[in-house]
Design a protein around this motif. Structure first.
Motif, PDB file in Angstrom:
ATOM      1  N   LEU A 163      47.924  33.260  38.978  1.00  0.00           N
ATOM      2  CA  LEU A 163      47.071  34.372  38.537  1.00  0.00           C
ATOM      3  C   LEU A 163      47.240  35.544  39.516  1.00  0.00           C
ATOM      4  O   LEU A 163      46.487  35.662  40.495  1.00  0.00           O
ATOM      5  N   PRO A 164      48.218  36.400  39.259  1.00  0.00           N
ATOM      6  CA  PRO A 164      48.497  37.474  40.226  1.00  0.00           C
ATOM      7  C   PRO A 164      47.307  38.414  40.411  1.00  0.00           C
ATOM      8  O   PRO A 164      46.777  38.947  39.444  1.00  0.00           O
ATOM      9  N   VAL A 165      46.886  38.563  41.665  1.00  0.00           N
ATOM     10  CA  VAL A 165      45.749  39.444  41.945  1.00  0.00           C
ATOM     11  C   VAL A 165      46.235  40.835  42.333  1.00  0.00           C
ATOM     12  O   VAL A 165      45.583  41.821  42.058  1.00  0.00           O
ATOM     13  N   GLN A 166      47.369  40.903  43.002  1.00  0.00           N
ATOM     14  CA  GLN A 166      48.013  42.149  43.473  1.00  0.00           C
ATOM     15  C   GLN A 166      47.278  42.810  44.633  1.00  0.00           C
ATOM     16  O   GLN A 166      47.886  43.195  45.618  1.00  0.00           O
ATOM     17  N   SER A 167      45.942  42.983  44.499  1.00  0.00           N
ATOM     18  CA  SER A 167      45.178  43.605  45.590  1.00  0.00           C
ATOM     19  C   SER A 167      43.748  43.102  45.543  1.00  0.00           C
ATOM     20  O   SER A 167      43.237  42.749  44.482  1.00  0.00           O
ATOM     21  N   GLY A 168      43.094  43.087  46.708  1.00  0.00           N
ATOM     22  CA  GLY A 168      41.689  42.686  46.759  1.00  0.00           C
ATOM     23  C   GLY A 168      40.755  43.884  46.769  1.00  0.00           C
ATOM     24  O   GLY A 168      39.546  43.717  46.932  1.00  0.00           O
ATOM     25  N   SER A 169      41.286  45.071  46.585  1.00  0.00           N
ATOM     26  CA  SER A 169      40.454  46.278  46.591  1.00  0.00           C
ATOM     27  C   SER A 169      40.294  46.820  45.171  1.00  0.00           C
ATOM     28  O   SER A 169      41.287  47.144  44.503  1.00  0.00           O
ATOM     29  N   SER A 170      39.039  46.938  44.733  1.00  0.00           N
ATOM     30  CA  SER A 170      38.807  47.432  43.371  1.00  0.00           C
ATOM     31  C   SER A 170      39.356  48.847  43.189  1.00  0.00           C
ATOM     32  O   SER A 170      39.841  49.209  42.111  1.00  0.00           O
ATOM     33  N   ARG A 171      39.306  49.621  44.267  1.00  0.00           N
ATOM     34  CA  ARG A 171      39.821  50.993  44.183  1.00  0.00           C
ATOM     35  C   ARG A 171      41.338  50.965  43.893  1.00  0.00           C
ATOM     36  O   ARG A 171      41.832  51.684  43.013  1.00  0.00           O
ATOM     37  N   ILE A 172      42.049  50.108  44.591  1.00  0.00           N
ATOM     38  CA  ILE A 172      43.502  50.024  44.384  1.00  0.00           C
ATOM     39  C   ILE A 172      43.811  49.389  43.023  1.00  0.00           C
ATOM     40  O   ILE A 172      44.710  49.835  42.307  1.00  0.00           O
ATOM     41  N   LEU A 173      43.033  48.374  42.646  1.00  0.00           N
ATOM     42  CA  LEU A 173      43.263  47.738  41.338  1.00  0.00           C
ATOM     43  C   LEU A 173      43.154  48.762  40.221  1.00  0.00           C
ATOM     44  O   LEU A 173      43.890  48.730  39.243  1.00  0.00           O
TER      45      LEU A 173
END
Ligand code: 5AD
Ligand code: SF4
Length: 425
Positions: free
Chosen positions: A249-259
């Motif tokens: 399950l690729p998350v890519q980033s833990g920052s909602s701003r970056i997501l």
């Protein structure tokens, strides 16, 4: 007597590309070619390329350049370039000027273009039987393309919009594979959770049908997209007999701003909720992910949120990448002020943290009994056998060759960062 023709197929990139190459090799076999392991032996060379990051492209440049000499020595040699890289018009142009000795540059729809180049009849995708490696595993593409347009990703530009294969065709293919003795089936798509948007049968329904086929086997799938992976799907997998307990399950980033800048369609909190839901429903699950470091505009605070998320979730393993700018994607126009050295330092920090987590993550399996499909020679020692658990984890154990292709129960007594060891019970 006609000379035997030899074909060398080299594949870069993801499993989807490898699955395409298996189809190409299957087709070549029916046309009288035999596959060979080095370009020097070949009469036909096909490079199936990947465009997802710059370093993949650099490797292709180097390896294609090295073919010039072969072509000079053997002018009748046919060299064809295909795959994601060649779908980009600027890249196709570049190849034409930089490597004029190439015979053809044909894109990702290889089966449509290849036959006419080598003087064969046109074929359809469904009609070609792929040449699969190994005896017990099989890749099965269920769809092609992607509709998501993550702002960093070139895949939608090179592979086009999502097209799902007909469920009946997939089901009959998998049924045939199981009847052949294959037990380890991997369903492939860029976003399997949106399978069937175009055909009407969703991913869960497809898995249900496959789960009900006769026999014991493992159906795994990749890649899942957190925005489309529904709780009902996880509920079903928890109760299924033959569906893998591995969720990539690729998350890519833990920052909602970056997501949000990535256009991923979920927040940090939504991701965590989904991952925790999966863990609660399927306690024996193996969770893995993809992480992208250095997305344009990412700052150290955002990056810290990624570190925090991976600590919180405790992924069994993570594929980690430094952002690579891709022509034609939305993010290619975003300001990208962080210097490469700083991104590399973040990347090393990420490897460190995830390394520590992966190091211990398999310890939870010690003392447990796992059902394992026996696949071949041991990965930790040739005296052992190796197998794959329902979590997709490598498990080594002592046993005889009569177990190959069969399921056994293994009591786990040792955990390595990338594999487990145990004994048959
Ligand atoms: N740069 C770096 N990594 C990328 N990926 C996709 N596009 C890029 C890019 N432009 C990574 C993502 C994806 C995986 C297959 O490759 O993490 O999940
Ligand atoms: Fe490479 Fe992505 Fe194409 Fe796969 S889909 S071959 S990873 S660019």
């Amino acid at each position: 007597m006609e000379k035997i023709r030899k074909a060398y197929v080299k594949t870069y990139g993801c499993k989807q590309n490898f699955a395409d190459s298996e189809k190409v090799t299957g087709l070549l076999l029916t046309l009288g070619y035999i596959p060979v392991k080095t370009p020097e032996e070949a009469d036909l060379i096909i490079f199936n390329t990947c465009a997802v990051r710059e370093n993949a492209e650099q490797r292709v440049f180097g390896n294609v350049g090295a073919l010039k000499k072969l072509k000079e020595d053997k002018p009748e040699l046919v060299i064809i370039l295909c795959g994601c890289m060649t779908q980009q018009p600027h890249m196709a142009e570049y190849f034409k000027t930089k490597f004029p000795f190439l015979d053809a540059i044909i894109g990702t729809d290889i089966l449509a273009s290849l036959p006419s180049i080598i003087g064969a009849e046109p074929v359809s995708y469904e009609d070609v039987k792929p040449l699969r490696e190994g005896k017990y595993s099989a890749n099965v593409p269920i769809m092609n393309g992607c509709d998501n347009f993550c702002t960093y990703c070139v895949v939608p530009l090179v592979r086009g919009r999502e097209v799902s294969r007909e469920p009946a065709s997939i089901i009959s293919e998998v049924k045939g594979l199981i009847e052949e003795g294959r037990r380890d089936i991997l369903l492939l798509g860029q976003n399997v959770n949106s399978y069937g948007k175009d055909t009407g049968t969703g991913f869960k329904e497809l898995l249900q049908e496959l789960d009900n086929l006769d026999g014991e086997f493992i159906i795994s799938y990749m890649t899942s997209h957190p925005k489309d992976c529904k709780k009902e799907l996880i509920d079903f997998i928890a109760e299924s007999r033959n569906i893998s307990r591995h969720l990539h399950l690729p998350v890519q980033s833990g920052s909602s701003r970056i997501l949000k800048l990535m256009n991923r369609g979920y927040s940090r909190e939504q991701y965590i909720e989904l991952a925790e839901y999966a863990r609660n429903k399927i306690p024996e699950i193996s969770l893995t992910t993809d992480i992208l470091v250095g997305f344009p505009g990412e700052n150290y605070e955002d990056f810290k949120e990624t570190l925090d998320l991976i600590e919180k979730i405790g992924f069994d393993s993570a594929y980690t990448f430094i952002y690579s700018k891709r022509k034609g994607t939305a993010a290619a126009d975003f300001a990208d002020p962080v210097p490469a050295e700083e991104k590399s330092a973040w990347f090393r920090e990420l490897l460190d943290v995830q390394g520590r987590i992966s190091e211990r993550s398999y310890e939870k399996f010690i003392g447990k009994t796992l059902r394992v499909l026996c696949l071949g020679e041991g990965r930790t020692s040739p005296e052992l056998l190796t197998g794959k658990s329902r979590q997709g984890i490598i498990v080594d154990f002592a046993g005889g060759d009569e177990l190959l292709g069969k399921f056994v129960d293994i009591k786990i007594n040792k955990a390595l960062p990338w594999a487990l060891k145990g004994e048959i019970i």
